[in-house]
Design an enzyme around this catalytic site. Structure first.
Site, short mmCIF file in Angstrom:
data_model
loop_
_atom_site.label_atom_id
_atom_site.label_comp_id
_atom_site.label_asym_id
_atom_site.label_seq_id
_atom_site.Cartn_x
_atom_site.Cartn_y
_atom_site.Cartn_z
N ASP A 42 -37.34 -6.45 20.55
CA ASP A 42 -37.64 -5.03 20.42
C ASP A 42 -39.06 -4.72 20.89
O ASP A 42 -39.88 -5.63 21.12
CB ASP A 42 -37.52 -4.60 18.95
N ARG A 86 -36.91 -8.78 10.76
CA ARG A 86 -37.90 -7.89 10.17
C ARG A 86 -37.43 -7.32 8.84
O ARG A 86 -38.23 -7.05 7.94
CB ARG A 86 -38.26 -6.79 11.16
N ARG A 97 -32.87 -10.40 23.17
CA ARG A 97 -33.47 -9.12 23.60
C ARG A 97 -34.42 -8.63 22.51
O ARG A 97 -34.00 -8.07 21.51
CB ARG A 97 -32.38 -8.08 23.86
N TYR A 107 -37.65 -17.81 15.22
CA TYR A 107 -38.71 -16.81 15.19
C TYR A 107 -39.75 -17.19 14.14
O TYR A 107 -39.45 -17.90 13.17
CB TYR A 107 -38.15 -15.43 14.81
#
Length: 283
Positions: A62, A211, A60, A123
């Site tokens: 952001d 992040r 999921r 990622y």
């Protein structure tokens, strides 16, 4: 959230990508534009259904985060799937907005669950440190960092973060959720155009984890912190106000990995178990 479709339904896997800049993340929200909302609306329209069939996703994302290799599944009635499967991909292309695309639609193997069957997510976070800023054609996908970055220092600092740890220091806590994760890869590379890409792969990620890791390592790369600092933050297991959560637009979900079909059920059971570290208590 079952590992099998209910009788009379077919579990369908969708492989998709999207530009996250105009989405309020993946998950449906009231009166906000989301990837899940757009896809479910499109599926309902192209199959001429009165019911909305809910999607389950591998990761999921952001608000503002992109995806190149996202995976989701949806359980559709057998008759509906039989009627529409050959035309579904092309019809979705005609109905979906241009910032989300479905590339593959297929019946999933037994035991497949887009979220719990996954063994890793990969990622990429992209950043440039050119004093002039970011190439305008890349501005929606690359962060500008206005200090020169030492890629070797960032790679050295990344080593202490690999493996299974409690990443509470790099996650936004959610009630009842564990912050124990296995970080399988974390490396940095500068290409010929000066774009520095962090490749981050783990079995799963908690909220803001990538992040936050990137934010800490950028502080090492620009000389504001020593190479052992990210590891010390990790060991403390508490949020450090100095760890900056970098902006979402530099982050892209690149790929989701799944085991062989015969291992799906075992992986689902493993992924649903709440983890503890060796020597930790049960709660």
């Amino acid at each position: 959230m079952s590992d099998e479709a209910e009788p009379g339904f077919v579990r369908v896997r969708l492989d998709l990508s999207y530009d996250g800049r105009d989405f309020s993340g993946w998950a449906k929200q009231h009166e906000r534009r989301t990837v899940q909302g757009e896809l479910e609306d499109a599926l309902r329209t192209v199959t001429r259904s009165t019911e909305t069939y809910e999607l389950t996703v591998a990761g999921r994302t952001d608000a503002g985060v992109h995806a190149r290799g996202q995976v989701a599944h949806v359980d559709l009635p057998e008759q509906l799937w039989a009627e529409h499967q050959d035309k579904l991909l092309r019809r979705l292309a005609g109905r979906l907005p241009h910032d989300v695309r479905v590339w593959r639609v297929a019946a999933a193997p037994p035991g497949f669950n887009a979220r719990f069957s996954a063994v890793w997510r990969r990622y990429a976070y992209r950043v440039v440190d050119h004093p002039g800023g970011v190439d305008p054609l890349l501005r929606g996908h690359v962060l500008w960092h206005d200090w020169p970055l030492d890629v070797d220092a960032m790679n050295a600092a990344s080593q202490a973060l690999l493996g299974e740890h409690d990443f509470a220091a790099y996650c936004r806590r959610r009630e009842g959720a564990t912050t124990i994760r296995t970080l399988q890869a974390l490396s940095w590379e500068r290409d010929a155009d000066g774009v520095i890409t962090a490749t981050v792969r783990a079995d799963a990620f908690c909220h803001n984890m990538v992040r936050s890791l990137v934010g800490a390592l950028l502080f090492v790369g620009d000389g504001h912190r020593p190479t052992d600092w990210p590891g010390k933050v990790l060991a403390a297991r508490v949020r450090d106000s100095a760890v900056h959560v970098v902006r979402p637009h530099g982050l892209t979900l690149e790929e989701v990995g799944y085991p062989a079909d015969e291992l799906l059920a075992a992986r689902n059971r493993e992924a649903r178990n709440k983890r503890t570290l060796p020597g930790a208590g049960c709660c």
